[in-house]
Design an enzyme around this catalytic site. Sequence first.
Site, PDB file in Angstrom:
ATOM      1  N   ASP A 181       0.864  -1.167  -0.098  1.00  0.00           N
ATOM      2  CA  ASP A 181      -0.090  -0.051  -0.038  1.00  0.00           C
ATOM      3  C   ASP A 181       0.920   1.377  -0.106  1.00  0.00           C
ATOM      4  O   ASP A 181       1.706   1.519   0.892  1.00  0.00           O
ATOM      5  CB  ASP A 181      -0.864   0.046   1.239  1.00  0.00           C
ATOM      6  CG  ASP A 181      -1.707   1.072   1.302  1.00  0.00           C
ATOM      7  OD1 ASP A 181      -2.967   1.449   0.635  1.00  0.00           O
ATOM      8  OD2 ASP A 181      -1.337   2.231   2.130  1.00  0.00           O
ATOM      9  N   TYR A 184       3.082   9.880  -0.020  1.00  0.00           N
ATOM     10  CA  TYR A 184       3.979   9.168   0.662  1.00  0.00           C
ATOM     11  C   TYR A 184       5.352   9.205  -0.368  1.00  0.00           C
ATOM     12  O   TYR A 184       6.463   9.134   0.258  1.00  0.00           O
ATOM     13  CB  TYR A 184       4.017   7.553   0.619  1.00  0.00           C
ATOM     14  CG  TYR A 184       2.623   7.300   1.230  1.00  0.00           C
ATOM     15  CD1 TYR A 184       1.741   8.159   2.095  1.00  0.00           C
ATOM     16  CD2 TYR A 184       2.057   5.906   1.342  1.00  0.00           C
ATOM     17  CE1 TYR A 184       0.352   7.583   2.395  1.00  0.00           C
ATOM     18  CE2 TYR A 184       1.050   5.505   2.032  1.00  0.00           C
ATOM     19  CZ  TYR A 184       0.116   6.358   2.710  1.00  0.00           C
ATOM     20  OH  TYR A 184      -1.255   6.036   3.158  1.00  0.00           O
ATOM     21  N   HIS A 228      -7.734   9.551  -1.860  1.00  0.00           N
ATOM     22  CA  HIS A 228      -6.921   9.690  -0.534  1.00  0.00           C
ATOM     23  C   HIS A 228      -7.868  10.017   0.721  1.00  0.00           C
ATOM     24  O   HIS A 228      -7.883   9.497   1.604  1.00  0.00           O
ATOM     25  CB  HIS A 228      -5.502  10.402  -0.570  1.00  0.00           C
ATOM     26  CG  HIS A 228      -4.847   9.892   0.262  1.00  0.00           C
ATOM     27  ND1 HIS A 228      -3.310   9.821   0.196  1.00  0.00           N
ATOM     28  CD2 HIS A 228      -4.719   9.367   1.461  1.00  0.00           C
ATOM     29  CE1 HIS A 228      -2.707   9.470   1.235  1.00  0.00           C
ATOM     30  NE2 HIS A 228      -3.482   9.135   2.051  1.00  0.00           N
ATOM     31  N   GLN A 233     -10.574   2.664   2.799  1.00  0.00           N
ATOM     32  CA  GLN A 233      -9.372   2.600   3.597  1.00  0.00           C
ATOM     33  C   GLN A 233      -9.471   3.626   4.747  1.00  0.00           C
ATOM     34  O   GLN A 233      -9.469   4.726   4.285  1.00  0.00           O
ATOM     35  CB  GLN A 233      -8.093   2.642   2.864  1.00  0.00           C
ATOM     36  CG  GLN A 233      -6.836   2.751   3.815  1.00  0.00           C
ATOM     37  CD  GLN A 233      -5.571   2.794   3.129  1.00  0.00           C
ATOM     38  OE1 GLN A 233      -4.783   3.439   3.749  1.00  0.00           O
ATOM     39  NE2 GLN A 233      -5.350   2.067   1.984  1.00  0.00           N
TER      40      GLN A 233
END
Length: 319
Positions: A52, A57, A125, A180
């Site tokens: 993931d 990131y 996101h 998520q």
Amino acid sequence: MAHTELTLTSSVPLRGSDARMPVLGFGVYQIDRPDCAAACLRALAAGYRHVDTAQLYQNEAEVGAALRACGLPREAVFVTTKIRYPRLGRGKTYLRALQSVRKIDPRDGDGDEDGGGYVDLFLVHSPHALRPKDRKELWLALERLHAEGRARAIGVSNYQPEHLEEMKGYATVWPPAVNQILVSAASLATGIMAGPHRIPCLPVRFQLNGRYSQLHPWTQQRETVDYCNAHGIVLQAFSPLARGTRLREPALVGIAEKVGKSPAQVLIRYCLQKGWVPLPKSEKEEHIKQNADVFNFSISQDDMETLDGLDRRQGPKFE
């Protein structure tokens, strides 16, 4: 699949896709770029088949490098990534998402019998700090990737029921395959900032400063969990170890001693028995292996209820 039958190779189907997602993933949030490829290779060597990552990131390319170096077929490793913000200009959000695909799997398909590169799951996101039209633009960009085969499945992250309902007004692909969210037993009782507005959506240098001190500790988000379960949306559990902040919680330690496992392993197993897909993160080989060694024991119903009881039932708030 009953939780007692789970193994490291178990997977779950995703709606609207032929993809199957492994029930345990390896998270790379806050793993620095120079270290990320090596950490992924350690995880893959330990048997993980699910990684993931996200644009924020800043290590998608390193995940891609690990995929190419690991010696496994591309289809053997499930990769999730995420897009946080739309881009100004017609079509630019789609192009930004396509950049992520090319970083992770740069095959262009020309003369390649396996076709072009793809990601297995692409998520929006977070819905927070975005206007409805921005959320729409992000989702439609992912729908285009999905239609092109560049994203085998698409979903969301940190969405609450109102955001999921809003999607019905513009989505062709609905419900999303995955949501998520930050959801674990131990994180419920922490006093640190820990909400969908904060994790994993912003770089750490922003997360830990005072601008986000108004965010309250969040919970298991039972309303969101129930909504997703009712609509067949698979839940990924981000940061299932609560960043190690509650591993000495007496109730958790007691359960760990009872089953002969570490508190971290109990938290991961808790997620699995809830039907969530946990995404633990570590750079250390020992911890990576331990986090995957969670398929040879079960947590009793009584102990599951004890862990459930850590929930403060204090919903996340956004201002």
